[in-house]
Enzyme design. Structure first.
Site, PDB file in Angstrom:
ATOM      1  N   ASN A  26      -6.072  -2.489 -14.377  1.00 55.02           N
ATOM      2  CA  ASN A  26      -7.305  -2.045 -13.735  1.00 55.02           C
ATOM      3  C   ASN A  26      -7.215  -0.539 -13.477  1.00 55.02           C
ATOM      4  OD1 ASN A  26      -9.097  -1.325 -11.636  1.00 55.02           O
ATOM      5  ND2 ASN A  26      -9.367  -3.474 -11.122  1.00 55.02           N
ATOM      6  N   HIS A  43      -8.523   2.832  -9.989  1.00 54.64           N
ATOM      7  CA  HIS A  43      -7.839   3.727  -9.041  1.00 54.64           C
ATOM      8  C   HIS A  43      -7.703   5.139  -9.602  1.00 54.64           C
ATOM      9  CE1 HIS A  43      -7.013   0.247  -6.572  1.00 54.64           C
ATOM     10  NE2 HIS A  43      -6.699  -0.375  -7.682  1.00 54.64           N
ATOM     11  N   HIS A  89     -14.192  -1.834 -12.812  1.00 59.38           N
ATOM     12  CA  HIS A  89     -15.195  -2.442 -11.932  1.00 59.38           C
ATOM     13  C   HIS A  89     -16.323  -1.430 -11.726  1.00 59.38           C
ATOM     14  CE1 HIS A  89     -15.873  -4.609  -7.771  1.00 59.38           C
ATOM     15  NE2 HIS A  89     -16.989  -4.489  -8.475  1.00 59.38           N
ATOM     16  N   ARG A 110     -19.039  -0.725  -9.691  1.00 61.12           N
ATOM     17  CA  ARG A 110     -19.595  -1.182  -8.414  1.00 61.12           C
ATOM     18  C   ARG A 110     -21.019  -0.684  -8.258  1.00 61.12           C
ATOM     19  NH1 ARG A 110     -15.366  -2.772  -4.386  1.00 61.12           N
ATOM     20  NH2 ARG A 110     -17.150  -2.838  -2.988  1.00 61.12           N
ATOM     21  N   ARG A 131     -18.599   3.901  -6.486  1.00 64.28           N
ATOM     22  CA  ARG A 131     -17.649   4.709  -5.718  1.00 64.28           C
ATOM     23  C   ARG A 131     -16.476   5.216  -6.550  1.00 64.28           C
ATOM     24  NH1 ARG A 131     -14.971   0.311  -1.717  1.00 64.28           N
ATOM     25  NH2 ARG A 131     -17.144   0.068  -1.152  1.00 64.28           N
ATOM     26  N   GLU A 159     -15.381  -5.887 -14.419  1.00 66.45           N
ATOM     27  CA  GLU A 159     -15.560  -6.562 -13.119  1.00 66.45           C
ATOM     28  C   GLU A 159     -16.908  -6.147 -12.567  1.00 66.45           C
ATOM     29  OE1 GLU A 159     -12.842  -5.939  -9.888  1.00 66.45           O
ATOM     30  OE2 GLU A 159     -11.179  -6.323 -11.226  1.00 66.45           O
ATOM     31  N   THR A 186     -11.982  -5.203  -3.408  1.00 66.34           N
ATOM     32  CA  THR A 186     -12.578  -6.534  -3.357  1.00 66.34           C
ATOM     33  C   THR A 186     -11.737  -7.413  -2.428  1.00 66.34           C
ATOM     34  OG1 THR A 186     -13.131  -6.171  -5.657  1.00 66.34           O
ATOM     35  CG2 THR A 186     -13.487  -8.383  -4.804  1.00 66.34           C
ATOM     36  N   GLU A 188     -10.289 -16.239 -12.214  1.00 65.96           N
ATOM     37  CA  GLU A 188      -9.196 -15.356 -11.811  1.00 65.96           C
ATOM     38  C   GLU A 188      -8.852 -15.735 -10.387  1.00 65.96           C
ATOM     39  OE1 GLU A 188      -9.399 -11.160 -12.728  1.00 65.96           O
ATOM     40  OE2 GLU A 188      -8.221 -10.664 -10.946  1.00 65.96           O
ATOM     41  N   HIS A 247      -4.889  -9.263  -7.802  1.00 69.02           N
ATOM     42  CA  HIS A 247      -5.134  -8.636  -6.506  1.00 69.02           C
ATOM     43  C   HIS A 247      -3.844  -8.591  -5.676  1.00 69.02           C
ATOM     44  CE1 HIS A 247      -8.230  -6.924  -3.852  1.00 69.02           C
ATOM     45  NE2 HIS A 247      -7.328  -7.159  -2.943  1.00 69.02           N
TER      46      HIS A 247
HETATM   47  N1  PXP Z   1      -8.711  -8.497  -9.906  1.00 70.97           N
HETATM   48  C1  PXP Z   1      -9.855  -8.278  -9.225  1.00 70.97           C
HETATM   49  C2  PXP Z   1     -10.979  -9.243  -9.443  1.00 70.97           C
HETATM   50  C3  PXP Z   1     -10.011  -7.180  -8.374  1.00 70.97           C
HETATM   51  O1  PXP Z   1     -11.168  -6.977  -7.722  1.00 70.97           O
HETATM   52  C4  PXP Z   1      -8.945  -6.270  -8.239  1.00 70.97           C
HETATM   53  C5  PXP Z   1      -9.093  -5.075  -7.357  1.00 70.97           C
HETATM   54  O2  PXP Z   1      -9.945  -4.167  -7.914  1.00 70.97           O
HETATM   55  C6  PXP Z   1      -7.767  -6.519  -8.969  1.00 70.97           C
HETATM   56  C7  PXP Z   1      -7.677  -7.649  -9.772  1.00 70.97           C
HETATM   57  C8  PXP Z   1      -6.597  -5.589  -8.924  1.00 70.97           C
HETATM   58  O3  PXP Z   1      -6.075  -5.561  -7.621  1.00 70.97           O
HETATM   59  P1  PXP Z   1      -4.962  -4.511  -7.262  1.00 70.97           P
HETATM   60  O4  PXP Z   1      -5.568  -3.157  -7.375  1.00 70.97           O
HETATM   61  O5  PXP Z   1      -4.582  -4.879  -5.859  1.00 70.97           O
HETATM   62  O6  PXP Z   1      -3.842  -4.701  -8.248  1.00 70.97           O
END
Ligand code: PXP
Length: 248
Positions: free
Chosen positions: A7, A10, A47, A49, A53, A74, A105, A155, A196
């Site tokens: 993901n 970040h 994602h 959003r 953001r 996402e 999330t 998921e 997550h």
């Molecule tokens: N899966 C989903 C559906 C999420 O919303 C997120 C956070 O954006 C993640 C995975 C990844 O989570 P993390 O950044 O804590 O690894």
């Protein structure tokens, strides 16, 4: 083999901290995507959003162009975002809940409470050749609802597992919930992803959850990349995933 989806939100969060509203800036999440794929990740997750953001519209269109693995978008089940996703054609969408005040999330989708709306959206995506995943808590009612809705994947939300990882009782309780939900989903014909809060410390314990197809990891990989570089951070995570057995 257990697959890794990275993901890259970040990376965009860091860019937006300095360049919000300017339409350019560093670090570039699309450049990060190329590095992540070259390092061996099996997919990219972003994602979009509603409040934009971190990931911006321009990012997802460029991501669609450059992705050579699989693009997982996402998104909330919100009309504006659904329309964008149908035009973008990611390989898969993961429907997530969105609360404006959350940092990330926080909870799972209430699939059981929104079966009709989610089935309609799932159908539209499947008709467009896009697979659908639902980000849900490891609860029997939510897994049943996902099967009823007809999504191809769920998921499993591993946030509670990650949160309680430091205390044995909490960790075992959350792990049992994930194991039960994965077994139930597998028996119902759903493919099972998880994500997550997963990191280099808690990942080996997650190997006890059966039937996992793909993990979606963001924060821990991008954080480690500050010290090791992104290529090494992805490779280190892949190495930790390599011993996954998969079956119950
Ligand atoms: N899966 C989903 C559906 C999420 O919303 C997120 C956070 O954006 C993640 C995975 C990844 O989570 P993390 O950044 O804590 O690894």
């Amino acid at each position: 083999m257990l697959k890794l989806g990275v993901n890259i939100d970040h990376v965009a969060t860091l860019r937006e901290a300095r360049y919000r509203g300017l339409g350019h800036g560093e670090p570039d999440p699309v450049a990060a995507a190329r590095v992540v794929e070259a390092a061996g990740a099996h997919g990219l997750t972003a994602h979009l959003r509603e409040d934009r953001r971190h990931i911006q519209d321009r990012d997802i269109w460029r991501l669609r162009e450059v992705t050579t693995t699989r693009l997982n978008l996402e998104m909330a089940n919100a009309p504006e975002i659904v329309e964008i996703a149908l035009r973008l054609k990611p390989d898969i969408v993961c429907l997530v809940p969105e609360r404006r005040l959350e940092v990330t999330t926080e909870g799972g989708l209430d699939a059981a409470g929104h079966v009709a709306a989610l089935t309609a959206t799932r159908q539209r995506f499947n008709d467009a050749g896009i697979e659908v995943s639902l980000f849900i808590a490891p609860e029997a009612a939510q897994v049943d609802a996902a099967a009823q809705i007809g999504s191809q994947f769920i998921e499993l939300h591993t946030g509670a597992f990650a949160e309680h990882f430091g205390e044995v009782a909490g960790r075992e309780r959350e792990l049992s919930r994930l194991v039960a939900a994965a077994r139930q989903a597998h028996a119902l014909g759903l493919q099972v992803n998880a994500g997550h809060g997963l990191n280099y410390e808690n990942l080996p314990t997650l190997h006890r959850v059966p039937h996992l197809v793909e993990l979606n990891i963001g924060h821990s990989i991008i954080s480690r990349a500050v010290f090791t570089g992104l290529t090494q951070a992805v490779k280190d995570f892949l190495q930790l995933m390599a011993g996954y057995g998969g079956c119950a």
